[in-house]
Design a protein around this motif. Structure first.
Motif, short mmCIF file in Angstrom:
data_model
loop_
_atom_site.label_atom_id
_atom_site.label_comp_id
_atom_site.label_asym_id
_atom_site.label_seq_id
_atom_site.Cartn_x
_atom_site.Cartn_y
_atom_site.Cartn_z
N LEU A 51 53.55 32.40 32.50
CA LEU A 51 52.04 32.83 32.22
C LEU A 51 50.92 33.60 33.21
CD1 LEU A 51 53.04 29.90 30.62
CD2 LEU A 51 50.62 29.63 30.23
N SER A 52 50.50 34.63 32.82
CA SER A 52 49.77 35.40 33.52
C SER A 52 48.49 34.57 33.92
CB SER A 52 49.35 36.82 33.04
OG SER A 52 48.35 37.30 33.58
N THR A 53 48.12 34.49 35.18
CA THR A 53 46.83 33.73 35.67
C THR A 53 45.96 34.53 36.10
OG1 THR A 53 48.02 33.09 37.51
CG2 THR A 53 48.08 31.62 35.75
N ASP A 54 46.28 35.93 36.75
CA ASP A 54 45.29 36.64 37.55
C ASP A 54 45.82 38.00 37.71
OD1 ASP A 54 47.10 36.52 39.99
OD2 ASP A 54 47.25 34.90 39.50
N VAL A 71 44.21 30.40 39.32
CA VAL A 71 45.34 30.01 38.62
C VAL A 71 45.31 28.75 37.98
CG1 VAL A 71 47.97 29.41 39.09
CG2 VAL A 71 46.85 31.31 40.53
N LEU A 72 44.88 27.71 38.41
CA LEU A 72 44.86 26.26 37.79
C LEU A 72 43.97 26.37 36.61
CD1 LEU A 72 45.20 24.03 40.73
CD2 LEU A 72 47.05 24.91 39.08
N GLY A 88 51.04 36.24 38.73
CA GLY A 88 49.95 37.25 38.85
C GLY A 88 50.50 38.43 38.18
N SER A 89 49.50 39.10 37.53
CA SER A 89 49.95 40.37 36.63
C SER A 89 49.70 41.32 37.72
CB SER A 89 48.86 40.66 35.56
OG SER A 89 49.04 41.79 35.04
N HIS A 105 39.94 38.70 43.57
CA HIS A 105 41.45 38.45 43.92
C HIS A 105 42.04 36.98 43.60
CE1 HIS A 105 40.39 36.09 47.46
NE2 HIS A 105 39.33 36.87 47.81
N VAL A 106 43.02 36.80 43.45
CA VAL A 106 43.80 35.49 43.23
C VAL A 106 43.31 34.51 44.17
CG1 VAL A 106 46.01 35.98 44.16
CG2 VAL A 106 45.92 34.36 42.52
N SER A 107 43.17 33.17 43.58
CA SER A 107 43.02 32.26 44.44
C SER A 107 43.62 30.80 43.34
CB SER A 107 41.34 31.79 44.42
OG SER A 107 40.92 31.27 43.00
#
Ligand SMILES: CSC[C@H]1O[C@H](OP(=O)(O)O)[C@H](O)[C@@H]1O
Ligand SMILES: Nc1ncnc2[nH]cnc12
Length: 285
Positions: free
Chosen positions: A205-208, A224-225, A88-89, A218-220
């Motif tokens: 790898l930034s995903t969120d 991410v996938l 996460g970023s 917000h991240v989930s």
């Protein structure tokens, strides 16, 4: 041929580009690694691919047998490990889809993750001042440079315990502590690689945007996938370019434990010396 270990994270469970593939099933004094290790050639390198959560993602971060994974890599003669990790970023300028070449870690894990090979009859303290290999990072930087990807060539990764994602207060705290990205797996992996004298670098790898940024969702896991599926080919491409190049050998990672062990060799039991022989046998000849 350089022997490179790839530890794949969320979304990276196989590497189809490998040639001359063999499946290696190993055991270690710490138990089996997360899955079968797939050995193959790529460019001028021999690669050993291990998905840290297992191919079916059966193993959550807190249950990964990091010692078995690193020890298995050592048994296979791996000299360099690239950890491919979803993160996460924690910074506005690190956008989802960007890559980060992590160079520092904050270990904020709290549960029982065995984090050392030095225990029960042997004491050693390796340096973690520079926890990632500068030569391997440099080679990754060059390889990424040939792709159309935004790269951040430095970054501090905070490893949280999980498996729940962070609260907003925690996310703000990580930012205040100076972390740039957050994940759940690179500790104690990086510490153990250092103890095992294997070069280690993280291709993150930034995903969120985790959950600190209130104008973003917000991240989930879904988020991410989705980003990982879109970007995992880039990560594989980086590894392919890297495998075709020579990696500078000017680092000190291969002798990280040379002056780390305090316990005199003759005070270490024969049993323990046998167990740790693949790691430190060269110092006990
Ligand atoms: C699937 S989201 C959270 C999960 O993703 C990261 O895994 P990895 O570092 O293995 O790519 C993160 O650390 C969590 O384990
Ligand atoms: N926001 C996040 N927190 C922890 N691990 C992650 N992996 C990917 N995104 C993450």
């Amino acid at each position: 041929m350089t022997k490179i270990g790839i530890i794949g994270g969320s979304g990276l469970y196989r590497m189809d580009a490998l040639k001359n593939v063999q499946e290696v099933e190993l055991d270690t004094p710490y138990g089996p690694p997360s899955d079968i290790i797939v050995q193959g050639t790529l460019g001028d390198a021999t690669l050993f691919f291990l998905p840290r959560h297992g191919r079916q993602h059966l193993i959550p971060p807190g249950e990964i047998n990091f010692r078995a994974n690193i020890f298995a890599m050592k048994l296979l003669g791996v000299e360099k490990i690239i950890s491919v990790s979803a993160v996460g970023s924690l910074r506005e300028h690190i956008e989802p889809g960007d890559m980060v070449l992590v160079d520092q870690f904050i270990d904020f894990t709290r549960a029982d993750r065995p984090a050392t090979f030095f225990e029960k009859g042997i004491t050693g303290h390796v340096s973690m001042a520079q926890p990632t290999c500068p030569c391997l990072r440099d080679a990754l930087k060059q390889a990424i440079g040939s792709l159309d990807v935004t790269l951040h060539s430095h970054g501090t990764y905070i490893c949280m315990e999980g498996p729940q994602f962070s609260s907003r207060a925690e996310s703000h705290m990580y930012r205040a502590w100076g972390a740039d990205v957050v994940g759940m797996t690179n500790m104690p992996e990086a510490k153990l690689a250092r103890e095992a004298e294997i070069c280690y670098a993280t291709l993150a790898l930034s995903t969120d945007y985790d959950c600190w940024k209130e104008d973003e969702e917000h991240v989930s896991v879904e988020m991410v996938l989705e980003i990982m599926h879109r970007n995992v080919e880039n990560a594989k491409q980086v590894l392919q370019v890297l495998a075709a190049r020579t990696i500078d050998a000017g680092c000190q990672c291969g002798s990280a434990a040379a002056n780390a062990v305090i316990t005199p060799a003759d005070a270490i039991s024969r049993e323990l010396r046998e167990k740790l022989f693949p790691l430190y046998g060269k110092y006990w000849q």
